[in-house]
Design an enzyme around this catalytic site. Structure first.
Site, PDB file in Angstrom:
ATOM      1  N   HIS A  73      -2.149  -5.336   1.495  1.00 57.17           N
ATOM      2  CA  HIS A  73      -3.320  -6.099   1.490  1.00 57.17           C
ATOM      3  C   HIS A  73      -2.785  -7.123   1.136  1.00 57.17           C
ATOM      4  O   HIS A  73      -1.878  -8.025   0.013  1.00 57.17           O
ATOM      5  CB  HIS A  73      -3.733  -5.246  -0.393  1.00 57.17           C
ATOM      6  CG  HIS A  73      -4.698  -5.963  -0.941  1.00 57.17           C
ATOM      7  ND1 HIS A  73      -6.191  -5.451  -0.278  1.00 57.17           N
ATOM      8  CD2 HIS A  73      -5.616  -7.240  -1.102  1.00 57.17           C
ATOM      9  CE1 HIS A  73      -7.321  -6.884  -0.849  1.00 57.17           C
ATOM     10  NE2 HIS A  73      -6.562  -7.458  -1.259  1.00 57.17           N
TER      11      HIS A  73
ATOM     12  N   LYS B 120       0.310  -1.240   0.161  1.00 61.25           N
ATOM     13  CA  LYS B 120      -0.033  -0.205  -0.010  1.00 61.25           C
ATOM     14  C   LYS B 120       1.018   1.137   0.565  1.00 61.25           C
ATOM     15  O   LYS B 120       1.682   1.356   0.050  1.00 61.25           O
ATOM     16  CB  LYS B 120      -1.090  -0.036   1.397  1.00 61.25           C
ATOM     17  CG  LYS B 120      -1.992  -1.530   1.285  1.00 61.25           C
ATOM     18  CD  LYS B 120      -2.860  -1.279   2.960  1.00 61.25           C
ATOM     19  CE  LYS B 120      -4.235  -2.223   2.228  1.00 61.25           C
ATOM     20  NZ  LYS B 120      -4.737  -1.903   3.469  1.00 61.25           N
TER      21      LYS B 120
ATOM     22  N   TYR C 266     -11.916  -2.164  -4.218  1.00 61.48           N
ATOM     23  CA  TYR C 266     -12.929  -1.978  -2.539  1.00 61.48           C
ATOM     24  C   TYR C 266     -14.414  -1.853  -2.502  1.00 61.48           C
ATOM     25  O   TYR C 266     -15.024  -2.391  -1.779  1.00 61.48           O
ATOM     26  CB  TYR C 266     -12.095  -0.991  -1.184  1.00 61.48           C
ATOM     27  CG  TYR C 266     -10.708  -1.277  -1.172  1.00 61.48           C
ATOM     28  CD1 TYR C 266     -10.417  -2.771  -0.540  1.00 61.48           C
ATOM     29  CD2 TYR C 266      -9.862  -0.311  -1.536  1.00 61.48           C
ATOM     30  CE1 TYR C 266      -9.109  -2.790   0.431  1.00 61.48           C
ATOM     31  CE2 TYR C 266      -8.551  -0.567  -0.770  1.00 61.48           C
ATOM     32  CZ  TYR C 266      -8.156  -1.912  -0.018  1.00 61.48           C
ATOM     33  OH  TYR C 266      -6.967  -2.244   0.060  1.00 61.48           O
TER      34      TYR C 266
ATOM     35  N   ASN D 211      -1.604   0.410   6.517  1.00 62.66           N
ATOM     36  CA  ASN D 211      -1.458  -1.512   7.522  1.00 62.66           C
ATOM     37  C   ASN D 211      -0.299  -1.991   6.438  1.00 62.66           C
ATOM     38  O   ASN D 211      -0.444  -3.102   6.122  1.00 62.66           O
ATOM     39  CB  ASN D 211      -2.299  -1.920   7.750  1.00 62.66           C
ATOM     40  CG  ASN D 211      -3.265  -2.314   7.166  1.00 62.66           C
ATOM     41  OD1 ASN D 211      -3.411  -2.202   5.582  1.00 62.66           O
ATOM     42  ND2 ASN D 211      -4.593  -3.061   7.000  1.00 62.66           N
TER      43      ASN D 211
ATOM     44  N   GLU E  25     -10.148 -10.014  -8.047  1.00 57.67           N
ATOM     45  CA  GLU E  25      -8.504  -8.880  -7.582  1.00 57.67           C
ATOM     46  C   GLU E  25      -7.015  -8.967  -8.940  1.00 57.67           C
ATOM     47  O   GLU E  25      -6.848  -7.876  -9.085  1.00 57.67           O
ATOM     48  CB  GLU E  25      -8.061  -9.035  -5.997  1.00 57.67           C
ATOM     49  CG  GLU E  25      -9.040  -8.362  -4.948  1.00 57.67           C
ATOM     50  CD  GLU E  25      -8.879  -8.695  -3.869  1.00 57.67           C
ATOM     51  OE1 GLU E  25      -7.704  -8.849  -3.077  1.00 57.67           O
ATOM     52  OE2 GLU E  25      -9.954  -8.540  -3.019  1.00 57.67           O
TER      53      GLU E  25
HETATM   54  P1  ADP Z   1      -7.856  -6.738   5.563  1.00 54.06           P
HETATM   55  O1  ADP Z   1      -6.903  -5.997   4.648  1.00 54.06           O
HETATM   56  O2  ADP Z   1      -6.622  -6.405   6.673  1.00 54.06           O
HETATM   57  O3  ADP Z   1      -8.381  -8.035   4.640  1.00 54.06           O
HETATM   58  P2  ADP Z   1     -10.653  -5.489   5.499  1.00 54.06           P
HETATM   59  O4  ADP Z   1     -10.231  -6.299   4.309  1.00 54.06           O
HETATM   60  O5  ADP Z   1     -11.442  -5.838   6.650  1.00 54.06           O
HETATM   61  O6  ADP Z   1      -8.938  -6.005   6.200  1.00 54.06           O
HETATM   62  O7  ADP Z   1      -9.836  -4.510   5.193  1.00 54.06           O
HETATM   63  C1  ADP Z   1      -9.844  -3.544   4.177  1.00 54.06           C
HETATM   64  C2  ADP Z   1      -8.888  -2.595   4.529  1.00 54.06           C
HETATM   65  O8  ADP Z   1      -9.475  -1.533   5.228  1.00 54.06           O
HETATM   66  C3  ADP Z   1      -7.828  -2.781   5.895  1.00 54.06           C
HETATM   67  O9  ADP Z   1      -6.861  -3.093   5.401  1.00 54.06           O
HETATM   68  C4  ADP Z   1      -6.987  -1.513   6.122  1.00 54.06           C
HETATM   69  O10 ADP Z   1      -6.446  -0.728   5.728  1.00 54.06           O
HETATM   70  C5  ADP Z   1      -8.899  -1.004   6.499  1.00 54.06           C
HETATM   71  N1  ADP Z   1      -9.629  -0.994   7.011  1.00 54.06           N
HETATM   72  C6  ADP Z   1     -10.069  -1.575   7.843  1.00 54.06           C
HETATM   73  N2  ADP Z   1     -11.079  -1.791   8.988  1.00 54.06           N
HETATM   74  C7  ADP Z   1     -10.733  -0.595   9.784  1.00 54.06           C
HETATM   75  C8  ADP Z   1     -11.084  -0.071  10.404  1.00 54.06           C
HETATM   76  N3  ADP Z   1     -11.890   0.069  11.635  1.00 54.06           N
HETATM   77  N4  ADP Z   1     -10.620   1.927  10.618  1.00 54.06           N
HETATM   78  C9  ADP Z   1      -9.962   2.121   9.157  1.00 54.06           C
HETATM   79  N5  ADP Z   1      -9.243   1.495   8.142  1.00 54.06           N
HETATM   80  C10 ADP Z   1      -9.861   0.231   8.075  1.00 54.06           C
HETATM   81 MG    MG Z   2      -9.848  -7.656   3.042  1.00 52.54          MG
END
Ligand code: ADP
Ligand code: MG
Length: 138
Positions: free
Chosen positions: A115, A9, A49, A112, A126
């Site tokens: 992805h 990211k 997304y 984070n 994707e």
């Molecule tokens: P992952 O990336 O672990 O699969 P998700 O698919 O639930 O997680 O969410 C997609 C992305 O959205 C996350 O990687 C993060 O960047 C963001 N995200 C998820 N939950 C939150 C939250 N509570 N607050 C802010 N950003 C979030």
């Molecule tokens: Mg996800």
């Protein structure tokens, strides 16, 4: 053999950890079969997304994902969808296991670093979102 989509990211690219992320895949026996750097616009991030469009963080997440370049990769290997998720660690870096990418490099629940697709269906969508068949080797 399975395939999954990985993204470094914008925060990961800005922190100069592209190589660290790639190294973790390669040292865990995962093959990279496609890779490129792109900078998404808002519509592209929203399309990627789309499953999260009702979530409260959708606007912020798509804005973040357009804030700088990203590296998109197709990973290949046995059980690679789960394996990649394991190497990434939990969404919230504070809950991510020791030694995972997010635990080591993330600073924020949103920013984070990586992805990874979460299932065969999302992986297929994707990968197709970013790559055509001529861009994936092997
Ligand atoms: P992952 O990336 O672990 O699969 P998700 O698919 O639930 O997680 O969410 C997609 C992305 O959205 C996350 O990687 C993060 O960047 C963001 N995200 C998820 N939950 C939150 C939250 N509570 N607050 C802010 N950003 C979030
Ligand atoms: Mg996800």
């Amino acid at each position: 053999m399975e395939r999954t989509l990985s993204i470094v990211k914008p925060d990961g690219v800005a922190k100069n950890v592209i190589g660290e992320v790639v190294k973790r895949f390669e040292s865990n026996g995962i093959k990279i079969v496609a890779m490129k750097m792109i900078h998404m616009n808002q519509a592209q991030a929203e399309g990627f997304y789309a499953v999260h469009k009702e979530r409260p963080f959708f606007g912020s997440l798509t804005e973040f994902m357009t804030s700088g370049p990203i590296v998109v990769m197709v990973l290949e290997g046995e059980n690679v969808i789960a394996k990649n998720r394991e190497l990434m660690g939990a969404t919230n870096f504070k809950e991510a296991a020791e030694g995972t990418i997010r635990r080591d490099f993330a600073t924020d629940i949103e920013k984070n670093v990586v992805h990874g697709s979460d299932a065969p269906e999302t992986a297929a969508f994707e990968i197709g979102y970013f790559f055509n068949s001529f861009e994936i080797v092997g």
